[in-house]
Scaffold this motif. Structure first.
Motif, PDB file in Angstrom:
ATOM      1  N   GLY A  98      11.317  -5.905  -7.356  1.00 20.18           N
ATOM      2  CA  GLY A  98      10.413  -7.096  -6.001  1.00 20.18           C
ATOM      3  C   GLY A  98      10.753  -6.236  -4.771  1.00 20.18           C
ATOM      4  N   PRO A  99      11.343  -5.170  -4.319  1.00 16.53           N
ATOM      5  CA  PRO A  99      10.827  -4.282  -3.590  1.00 16.53           C
ATOM      6  C   PRO A  99       9.023  -3.775  -3.132  1.00 16.53           C
ATOM      7  CG  PRO A  99      12.905  -4.372  -4.097  1.00 16.53           C
ATOM      8  CD  PRO A  99      12.189  -4.750  -5.501  1.00 16.53           C
ATOM      9  N   PHE A 100       8.823  -3.654  -4.270  1.00 19.78           N
ATOM     10  CA  PHE A 100       7.490  -3.374  -4.092  1.00 19.78           C
ATOM     11  C   PHE A 100       5.901  -4.577  -4.074  1.00 19.78           C
ATOM     12  CE2 PHE A 100       9.991  -0.154  -6.940  1.00 19.78           C
ATOM     13  CZ  PHE A 100       9.490   0.963  -5.819  1.00 19.78           C
ATOM     14  N   PHE A 101       6.973  -5.910  -5.144  1.00 18.84           N
ATOM     15  CA  PHE A 101       5.263  -6.519  -3.632  1.00 18.84           C
ATOM     16  C   PHE A 101       5.293  -7.489  -2.281  1.00 18.84           C
ATOM     17  CE2 PHE A 101       7.451  -8.837  -8.501  1.00 18.84           C
ATOM     18  CZ  PHE A 101       7.459  -8.050  -8.806  1.00 18.84           C
ATOM     19  N   ALA A 102       3.546  -7.191  -2.727  1.00 18.08           N
ATOM     20  CA  ALA A 102       3.249  -7.458  -0.905  1.00 18.08           C
ATOM     21  C   ALA A 102       3.293  -9.245  -1.918  1.00 18.08           C
ATOM     22  CB  ALA A 102       1.707  -7.426  -1.183  1.00 18.08           C
ATOM     23  N   GLY A 103       3.243  -9.536  -2.826  1.00 21.54           N
ATOM     24  CA  GLY A 103       3.653 -11.356  -2.957  1.00 21.54           C
ATOM     25  C   GLY A 103       4.101 -11.561  -4.015  1.00 21.54           C
ATOM     26  N   PRO A 104       4.419 -13.181  -4.316  1.00 16.28           N
ATOM     27  CA  PRO A 104       4.542 -13.462  -5.726  1.00 16.28           C
ATOM     28  C   PRO A 104       3.582 -13.153  -6.569  1.00 16.28           C
ATOM     29  CG  PRO A 104       5.220 -14.960  -4.655  1.00 16.28           C
ATOM     30  CD  PRO A 104       4.111 -14.631  -3.634  1.00 16.28           C
ATOM     31  N   LEU A 157      -8.700   0.105 -10.879  1.00 22.25           N
ATOM     32  CA  LEU A 157      -9.421   1.034 -10.280  1.00 22.25           C
ATOM     33  C   LEU A 157      -9.991   0.755  -8.994  1.00 22.25           C
ATOM     34  CD1 LEU A 157     -10.888   2.793 -13.636  1.00 22.25           C
ATOM     35  CD2 LEU A 157      -9.189   3.328 -12.966  1.00 22.25           C
ATOM     36  N   GLU A 158     -10.736  -0.684  -9.110  1.00 21.64           N
ATOM     37  CA  GLU A 158     -11.505  -0.854  -7.763  1.00 21.64           C
ATOM     38  C   GLU A 158     -10.055  -0.816  -6.834  1.00 21.64           C
ATOM     39  OE1 GLU A 158     -13.351  -0.778 -11.303  1.00 21.64           O
ATOM     40  OE2 GLU A 158     -12.122  -2.517 -10.544  1.00 21.64           O
ATOM     41  N   SER A 159      -8.813  -2.066  -7.161  1.00 23.16           N
ATOM     42  CA  SER A 159      -8.022  -2.010  -6.671  1.00 23.16           C
ATOM     43  C   SER A 159      -6.769  -0.941  -6.298  1.00 23.16           C
ATOM     44  CB  SER A 159      -7.233  -4.004  -6.654  1.00 23.16           C
ATOM     45  OG  SER A 159      -9.115  -4.431  -6.298  1.00 23.16           O
ATOM     46  N   PRO A 160      -6.007  -0.415  -5.735  1.00 24.52           N
ATOM     47  CA  PRO A 160      -5.669   0.296  -6.050  1.00 24.52           C
ATOM     48  C   PRO A 160      -3.673  -0.215  -5.669  1.00 24.52           C
ATOM     49  CG  PRO A 160      -6.707   1.336  -3.754  1.00 24.52           C
ATOM     50  CD  PRO A 160      -6.908  -0.186  -4.086  1.00 24.52           C
ATOM     51  N   GLU A 161      -4.133  -0.882  -5.199  1.00 30.03           N
ATOM     52  CA  GLU A 161      -2.204  -1.827  -5.363  1.00 30.03           C
ATOM     53  C   GLU A 161      -2.268  -2.747  -5.940  1.00 30.03           C
ATOM     54  OE1 GLU A 161      -3.917  -1.435  -1.925  1.00 30.03           O
ATOM     55  OE2 GLU A 161      -2.686  -0.025  -1.947  1.00 30.03           O
ATOM     56  N   ARG A 162      -3.148  -2.889  -6.719  1.00 39.87           N
ATOM     57  CA  ARG A 162      -3.306  -4.129  -7.890  1.00 39.87           C
ATOM     58  C   ARG A 162      -2.688  -3.603  -9.895  1.00 39.87           C
ATOM     59  NH1 ARG A 162      -7.950  -7.999 -10.324  1.00 39.87           N
ATOM     60  NH2 ARG A 162      -6.682  -9.630 -11.309  1.00 39.87           N
ATOM     61  N   PRO A 198       0.969  -1.351  -0.049  1.00 35.29           N
ATOM     62  CA  PRO A 198      -0.102   0.059   0.102  1.00 35.29           C
ATOM     63  C   PRO A 198       0.694   1.132   0.086  1.00 35.29           C
ATOM     64  CG  PRO A 198      -0.801  -1.375   1.465  1.00 35.29           C
ATOM     65  CD  PRO A 198       0.886  -2.450   1.083  1.00 35.29           C
ATOM     66  N   GLY A 199       0.856   2.265  -1.355  1.00 30.07           N
ATOM     67  CA  GLY A 199       0.489   3.570  -0.483  1.00 30.07           C
ATOM     68  C   GLY A 199       2.074   3.351  -1.514  1.00 30.07           C
ATOM     69  N   GLN A 200       2.153   2.677  -2.216  1.00 32.80           N
ATOM     70  CA  GLN A 200       3.957   2.351  -3.563  1.00 32.80           C
ATOM     71  C   GLN A 200       3.631   2.296  -4.650  1.00 32.80           C
ATOM     72  OE1 GLN A 200       6.889   2.265  -1.853  1.00 32.80           O
ATOM     73  NE2 GLN A 200       5.862   3.255   0.025  1.00 32.80           N
ATOM     74  N   GLN A 201       2.094   3.356  -4.613  1.00 41.26           N
ATOM     75  CA  GLN A 201       2.040   3.156  -6.338  1.00 41.26           C
ATOM     76  C   GLN A 201       3.027   4.191  -6.788  1.00 41.26           C
ATOM     77  OE1 GLN A 201      -0.442   3.345  -3.925  1.00 41.26           O
ATOM     78  NE2 GLN A 201      -1.518   2.414  -4.245  1.00 41.26           N
ATOM     79  N   ALA A 202       3.595   5.524  -6.929  1.00 39.13           N
ATOM     80  CA  ALA A 202       4.201   6.466  -8.040  1.00 39.13           C
ATOM     81  C   ALA A 202       5.542   5.586  -8.264  1.00 39.13           C
ATOM     82  CB  ALA A 202       4.509   7.808  -7.147  1.00 39.13           C
ATOM     83  N   ALA A 203       5.910   5.468  -6.732  1.00 38.64           N
ATOM     84  CA  ALA A 203       7.102   5.022  -6.632  1.00 38.64           C
ATOM     85  C   ALA A 203       7.021   3.722  -7.740  1.00 38.64           C
ATOM     86  CB  ALA A 203       7.679   4.382  -5.323  1.00 38.64           C
ATOM     87  N   PHE A 204       6.440   2.495  -7.753  1.00 41.39           N
ATOM     88  CA  PHE A 204       6.525   1.310  -8.422  1.00 41.39           C
ATOM     89  C   PHE A 204       5.822   1.798  -9.520  1.00 41.39           C
ATOM     90  CE2 PHE A 204       3.678  -2.245 -10.433  1.00 41.39           C
ATOM     91  CZ  PHE A 204       4.642  -3.277 -10.306  1.00 41.39           C
ATOM     92  N   GLU A 205       4.922   2.476  -9.974  1.00 38.95           N
ATOM     93  CA  GLU A 205       5.620   2.816 -11.628  1.00 38.95           C
ATOM     94  C   GLU A 205       6.338   3.348 -12.128  1.00 38.95           C
ATOM     95  OE1 GLU A 205       1.493   5.126 -11.805  1.00 38.95           O
ATOM     96  OE2 GLU A 205       0.543   3.536 -10.660  1.00 38.95           O
ATOM     97  N   GLU A 206       7.703   4.589 -11.400  1.00 41.89           N
ATOM     98  CA  GLU A 206       8.802   4.488 -11.974  1.00 41.89           C
ATOM     99  C   GLU A 206       9.295   3.228 -12.292  1.00 41.89           C
ATOM    100  OE1 GLU A 206      12.852   5.609 -12.263  1.00 41.89           O
ATOM    101  OE2 GLU A 206      11.491   4.790 -10.358  1.00 41.89           O
ATOM    102  N   ALA A 207       9.290   2.690 -11.267  1.00 35.54           N
ATOM    103  CA  ALA A 207      10.017   1.428 -11.290  1.00 35.54           C
ATOM    104  C   ALA A 207      10.108   0.731 -12.090  1.00 35.54           C
ATOM    105  CB  ALA A 207      10.357   0.577  -9.855  1.00 35.54           C
TER     106      ALA A 207
END
Length: 100
Positions: free
Chosen positions: A81-87, A45-50, A12-21
Motif C-alpha cells: 500500500g505505501p507504494f500506491f499512487a491511488g487505490p 512498457l509505456e507507463s513506468p508507474e503502472r 514515480p521512482g519506486q519501481q524496484a522497491a515495489f517489485e520487491e514488495a
C-alpha cells in the motif's frame, strides 16, 4: 477458476522497491490464502508507474470474502500500500477461451 486483475499505479521512482514488495507480499501473505492458485505481475512498457497484478483464485468468494475480510488483507496492504499512487482498480474474470 477466477482471475482477479488489479491495475496498480505507483509513485514515480519506486519501481524496484515495489517489485520487491509485491513479490514478497504474494509469497508471504497471499500464497497462504484459501483458494490461491497462482499469480503474475506485469509492468507497463509505456507507463513506468503502472503494473497489472493477476491472481488466480478457486472461487470469487476466496478473494472477496476469505481473503479481503481477513487479517491477511491488512498485512498485504501494509506491504504494498505505501507504494500506491491511488487505490488500485480491481475486477474479476472468468475464462472464456485460451490457446494451448
Amino acid at each position: 477458476m477466477i482471475l482477479e486483475l488489479a491495475d496498480i499505479r505507483i509513485q514515480p521512482g519506486q519501481q524496484a522497491a515495489f517489485e520487491e514488495a509485491i513479490q514478497r507480499g504474494v509469497a508471504t501473505v497471499i500464497a497462504q490464502a484459501k483458494g490461491f492458485q497462482g499469480f503474475k505481475v506485469n509492468h507497463s512498457l509505456e507507463s513506468p508507474e503502472r503494473y497489472v497484478l493477476m491472481i488466480y483464485w478457486t472461487t470469487l468468494e476466496n478473494h472477496t470474502v476469505d481473503f479481503r475480510q481477513s487479517e491477511a488483507f491488512t498485512q498485504w496492504r501494509a506491504i504494498v500500500g505505501p507504494f500506491f499512487a491511488g487505490p488500485p482498480t480491481v475486477e474479476h474474470f472468468e475464462l472464456v477461451a485460451k490457446s494451448n
